[in-house]
Scaffold this motif. Sequence first.
Motif: not given
Length: 357
Positions: A197-198, A202-203, A238-243, A317-318
């Motif tokens: 998803l990220l 983020m294309k 930016s920052q992303a967190i995956i749980q 990117h899809e």
Amino acid sequence: MATEETFNIGVIGLTHTHVHWIFESEKKGDFTIVGIVEKNRALAKRYAKQHKFSMNKVYDSMDALFKAQKVHGVTAFGSIFEHLSVVEQAAPLGIHVMVEKPLSVNMQDAQKMYSLARKHNIHLLTNYETTWYPTNHDLYNRVHNAEIGNIRKVIVRDGHKGPKKLDINSEFLDWLLDPDLNGGGALIDFGCYGANLLTWLMKGTKPLRVTAITQQLQPENNPKVEDEATIILTYAKSQAIIQGSWNWPIGRKDMEIYGEIGAIYQDNRHDMRVRIAKGYDNYQEQSFTLPERPKPYDDPFSYFKAVANGSIQVLPHELSALENNMIVMEILDAAKLSAKTGKSVDLLPTMITKGVP
């Protein structure tokens, strides 16, 4: 070659219980399952009774299926480790492939699969449940229409209480808890959703850095693999967190996106909320319940057919794209290394729109 009217699918393996999805989808009439490859006859008979297909459709090998039937595409519903062998046999015959998430057990296998798909000019797609969520596509449009401003933080949460606690059938459990056949535990099983998803959001821009922590909170149920994983992706702005977890008390596939002026909460497949900031801690909120997406964007196998016959072009990117899922595997491999060493792992900043190295 597949046409608008005809698309023959071979189902490779029955041990992944997501396979029930394709049998239900076949009822829509968009494609025909012409054969099933499964050596476990007892499992095949059980599913034949449940889904009312003839055991005459069941073959012991892909080679036997391909010799007996005209197959346009195959779907892989065995272990993740087996994905490579499916592509190795299907690609040289010009047969398109859709695998269940993630693409492979590691980047090494993914690179082999990528090379085979490109060499033989086939489509190699990866199927995630979240690809078909209307809420995800709505939030994507809102984000890229600057409705909440530039992305600053994304939190993606996926998982459930754990395979054993869900009483998953033994044929699935046998490989799901095996680090060689599944590639890992919760980090692979549910971390892949967020990475996919990220990369889409983020294309195609990869994170600069991957940091991960894993734990084994249920050693009695998951003795060989981690069941708790937190992955931090550092992007330039930016920052992303995956749980990804096998320890949630309630199953979930949800996401929060925070921009400069607002936030989007994707609560589930159909429900989402948009908040626009007002002052320090006030906000204006709208809630939405979305219908299913239009055909063929509501079903992985109808989509597979449309891609194979050229009705749909998949951009790099899809969500289902091979290029996207190569980056997913790079992120997951880096996360495994980070968790093992206790150090962050830097990634080369190649964009998938310029090709996968």
